[in-house]
Write a protein that holds these residues in place. Structure first.
Motif, mmCIF file in Angstrom:
data_model
loop_
_atom_site.group_PDB
_atom_site.id
_atom_site.type_symbol
_atom_site.label_atom_id
_atom_site.label_comp_id
_atom_site.label_asym_id
_atom_site.label_seq_id
_atom_site.Cartn_x
_atom_site.Cartn_y
_atom_site.Cartn_z
ATOM 1 N N ALA A 48 80.467 -4.477 126.235
ATOM 2 C CA ALA A 48 81.531 -4.177 127.482
ATOM 3 C C ALA A 48 81.473 -4.712 128.659
ATOM 4 O O ALA A 48 82.816 -5.390 128.964
ATOM 5 N N GLY A 49 80.494 -4.649 129.870
ATOM 6 C CA GLY A 49 80.046 -5.497 130.398
ATOM 7 C C GLY A 49 79.896 -6.859 130.989
ATOM 8 O O GLY A 49 79.730 -8.022 131.278
ATOM 9 N N LEU A 50 79.643 -7.573 128.754
ATOM 10 C CA LEU A 50 79.799 -8.980 129.050
ATOM 11 C C LEU A 50 78.196 -9.368 129.563
ATOM 12 O O LEU A 50 78.163 -10.697 129.460
ATOM 13 N N PHE A 51 77.603 -8.765 129.441
ATOM 14 C CA PHE A 51 76.242 -8.480 129.208
ATOM 15 C C PHE A 51 75.394 -9.687 128.764
ATOM 16 O O PHE A 51 76.204 -9.535 127.365
ATOM 17 N N ASP A 52 74.709 -10.362 128.610
ATOM 18 C CA ASP A 52 74.098 -12.172 127.856
ATOM 19 C C ASP A 52 73.170 -11.359 126.758
ATOM 20 O O ASP A 52 72.989 -11.423 125.602
ATOM 21 N N ALA A 53 72.120 -10.106 127.233
ATOM 22 C CA ALA A 53 70.647 -9.557 126.511
ATOM 23 C C ALA A 53 70.946 -8.564 127.375
ATOM 24 O O ALA A 53 70.683 -7.911 128.324
ATOM 25 N N PRO A 410 84.525 -6.925 138.026
ATOM 26 C CA PRO A 410 85.547 -7.514 138.228
ATOM 27 C C PRO A 410 85.671 -7.976 139.553
ATOM 28 O O PRO A 410 86.151 -9.484 139.358
ATOM 29 N N VAL A 411 84.721 -8.112 140.962
ATOM 30 C CA VAL A 411 85.021 -9.308 141.965
ATOM 31 C C VAL A 411 84.129 -10.032 141.459
ATOM 32 O O VAL A 411 84.895 -11.247 142.071
ATOM 33 N N LEU A 412 83.131 -10.439 140.996
ATOM 34 C CA LEU A 412 82.544 -11.557 139.996
ATOM 35 C C LEU A 412 83.839 -12.428 139.673
ATOM 36 O O LEU A 412 83.019 -14.024 139.452
ATOM 37 N N GLN A 413 84.169 -11.183 138.112
ATOM 38 C CA GLN A 413 84.889 -12.512 137.445
ATOM 39 C C GLN A 413 86.141 -13.031 137.961
ATOM 40 O O GLN A 413 86.399 -14.247 138.203
ATOM 41 N N LYS A 419 81.871 -14.099 133.326
ATOM 42 C CA LYS A 419 81.896 -15.046 132.546
ATOM 43 C C LYS A 419 83.261 -13.710 131.905
ATOM 44 O O LYS A 419 82.823 -12.143 132.088
ATOM 45 N N THR A 420 84.645 -13.710 131.714
ATOM 46 C CA THR A 420 85.423 -12.463 131.053
ATOM 47 C C THR A 420 86.013 -12.830 129.424
ATOM 48 O O THR A 420 86.259 -11.960 129.113
ATOM 49 N N SER A 421 84.914 -13.172 128.758
ATOM 50 C CA SER A 421 84.805 -13.120 127.694
ATOM 51 C C SER A 421 83.551 -14.172 127.006
ATOM 52 O O SER A 421 82.528 -14.739 127.808
ATOM 53 N N TYR A 422 83.067 -13.437 126.014
ATOM 54 C CA TYR A 422 82.090 -13.676 125.346
ATOM 55 C C TYR A 422 82.267 -15.280 125.196
ATOM 56 O O TYR A 422 80.852 -16.777 124.765
ATOM 57 N N GLY A 423 83.381 -15.431 123.986
ATOM 58 C CA GLY A 423 83.266 -17.132 124.204
ATOM 59 C C GLY A 423 83.595 -16.984 122.316
ATOM 60 O O GLY A 423 83.452 -16.108 121.250
ATOM 61 N N ASP A 424 83.152 -18.269 121.521
ATOM 62 C CA ASP A 424 83.106 -18.743 120.383
ATOM 63 C C ASP A 424 81.942 -18.436 119.516
ATOM 64 O O ASP A 424 81.571 -18.109 118.866
#
Length: 477
Positions: A48-53, A410-413, A419-424
């Motif tokens: 939910a927080g869009l962490f990469d790993a 939210p401040v970082l975004q 990032k605001t989404s994981y993308g494709d």
């Protein structure tokens, strides 16, 4: 345009990983490390927080002298008890969808043929979200656990790692061709034997015939992490790593380390931007500076200096007693993690650090304490120094990550720092680099097409199946 930072959650399947003593807090849930519920809930929170790993550290032995007391390790829960992260990744593969899953495995603990098979299996199950943190171990006890009389000398461990990754590369990149998997129902041919090859590796430590049993996964080779900070470790990272975990004391030291590693990578025929650098940081946010400081004071009140001293592992005599805190680090033999000491010296250029400095540095870590805006300012400094991402070190599970996602993200975004989404991209490598598989300039790529001769594979028809004779190029590396 601002480049967003990457974010990993730095974890371990144990009650006390990096920030020792925190498990004693009544709200800390790392005491539930041996339950699946904790990790499933955390994985969903991090997605939910869009962490990469989810980056799982691991060890296979106790810190300190092999024949010394381990009472402090056990009292502190300092990476004992601990469970196997690679097994946990199998469960998380089913309960997460986008986040990467990184496991740590050292070259002593698992033969490369078996390890390569496990990783390929996980990469299939996750559709390409797996990473491997390549380590050589620093514990004498770990070496004894795998039948060695003691820990191999520091630089020789990296020679061992060179052969280990070579075997894995041959299996992942060279054993199966891309079009070997057929699933031909009408013809009765599941795979093409002319496109599946034995590797016939013969080296100082390993003889591996092959072929690799899994078919190629989405990434083939997992995303490759490495964390060595010694000169030999940096050279290994420059040659092999795609992501490097660093614990430098300042953005200035990070910039120097990153520039050095990228220059070495270019000397190896790679590009400097073939490597992403992740700085380890602990973040303690508050809506006001006063609230942030109160939270940090509460963390310090539960910190265990004994835990940090034991984790540092230097200055402990063979019988388990400790050298005085004012012992200079240069006077202490070190066959373990040399990078932390080198970075501590870089932070104190006017004097030789002592044992107390090492324990204190581990206790305070790289803690960023403040409001979301001040934390964003600090993270921007690290990014401007060349850092690509943050390995977020937790004090307590899951609150360290919940507070970061609620207050700081939210401040970082808003600033373009997250990032605001994981993308494709679905694979972990695709998200970090824009391509699913290793580029041709990586040393693993030389094994593509290196094995077998299609003309030597003799197809035989009968009973709706096909057989092939032994196929080998006869090449040796």
């Amino acid at each position: 345009m601002t480049t967003p930072l990457l974010f990993n959650a730095f974890l371990m399947n144990t009650p006390s990983h990096m920030q020792h003593g925190q498990w004693r807090h009544p709200q800390a849930r790392q005491t539930e490390f041996d339950t699946l519920d904790l990790w499933v809930e955390l994985g969903r929170t991090l997605e939910a927080g869009l962490f990469d790993a989810m980056f799982f550290a691991d060890v296979s032995g106790l810190y300190g002298p092999a024949d010394g007391s381990y009472v402090d390790n056990v009292h502190e829960g300092l990476q004992i008890p601990s469970n196997d992260p690679t097994v946990l990744l199998g469960a998380l593969a089913a309960t997460t969808k986008r986040i990467g899953l990184a496991t740590t495995s050292n070259v002593m603990q698992n033969p490369p043929f078996n390890f390569a098979r496990q990783i390929s299996t996980l990469d299939h199950l996750t559709r390409g979200r797996v990473a491997w943190n390549i380590v050589t171990s620093t514990q004498e006890n770990a070496a004894r656990n795998f039948g060695l009389p003691g820990l191999v000398e520091h630089d020789q461990r990296y020679e061992w790692a060179e052969e280990y990754v070579t075997v894995a590369y041959k299996l992942w990149e060279g054993s199966w061709e891309d079009d070997a998997l057929l699933v031909d129902r009408d013809g009765g041919r599941y795979s093409d034997p002319a496109r599946i090859h034995k590797i016939h590796h013969e080296g100082p430590r390993y003889r591996v015939e092959g072929p690799h049993l899994p078919s190629p996964s989405a990434q083939r080779t997992p995303l490759l992490f490495q964390a060595g900070g010694s000169p030999r470790g940096i050279a290994f990272a420059a040659r092999h790593a795609e992501a490097v975990f660093i614990s430098t004391p300042s953005p200035e030291v990070a910039a120097e380390h990153i520039a050095r590693t990228r220059a070495l990578a270019e000397a190896e025929g790679r590009r400097g931007d073939d490597i992403r650098f992740f700085q380890g940081l602990s973040i303690v946010p508050g809506r006001t500076d006063i609230e942030a400081q109160q939270r940090y004071d509460d963390l310090l009140a539960h910190a265990s200096i004994t835990g940090y001293r034991t984790h540092a592992a230097l200055g402990i005599r063979p019988d388990g007693t400790r050298l005085p805190d004012d012992t200079p680090l240069r006077d202490i033999p070190n066959n373990g993690g040399r990078g932390h000491v080198d970075w501590l010296r870089a932070e104190n250029p006017d004097r030789e650090p002592v044992l107390a400095d090492l324990a204190h540095r581990r206790m305070i870590g790289q803690s960023v304490v403040g409001t979301p805006d001040s934390i964003a300012d600090e993270l921007a400094r690290w990014r401007d120094a060349g850092v690509d991402g943050i390995n977020l070190v937790n004090h307590r599970l899951p609150s360290s990550y919940e507070e970061f996602i609620e207050l700081v993200l939210p401040v970082l975004q808003d600033r373009g720092l997250a990032k605001t989404s994981y993308g494709d991209a679905h694979t972990l490598r695709g998200r970090l680099f824009g391509h699913d598989r290793l580029p041709d300039r990586h040393p693993a790529a030389r094994f593509r097409g290196a094995f077998g001769d299609r003309e030597q594979a003799v197809a035989g028809a009968g009973g709706g199946s096909q057989a092939a004779s032994r196929s080998s190029s006869g090449r040796r590396w």
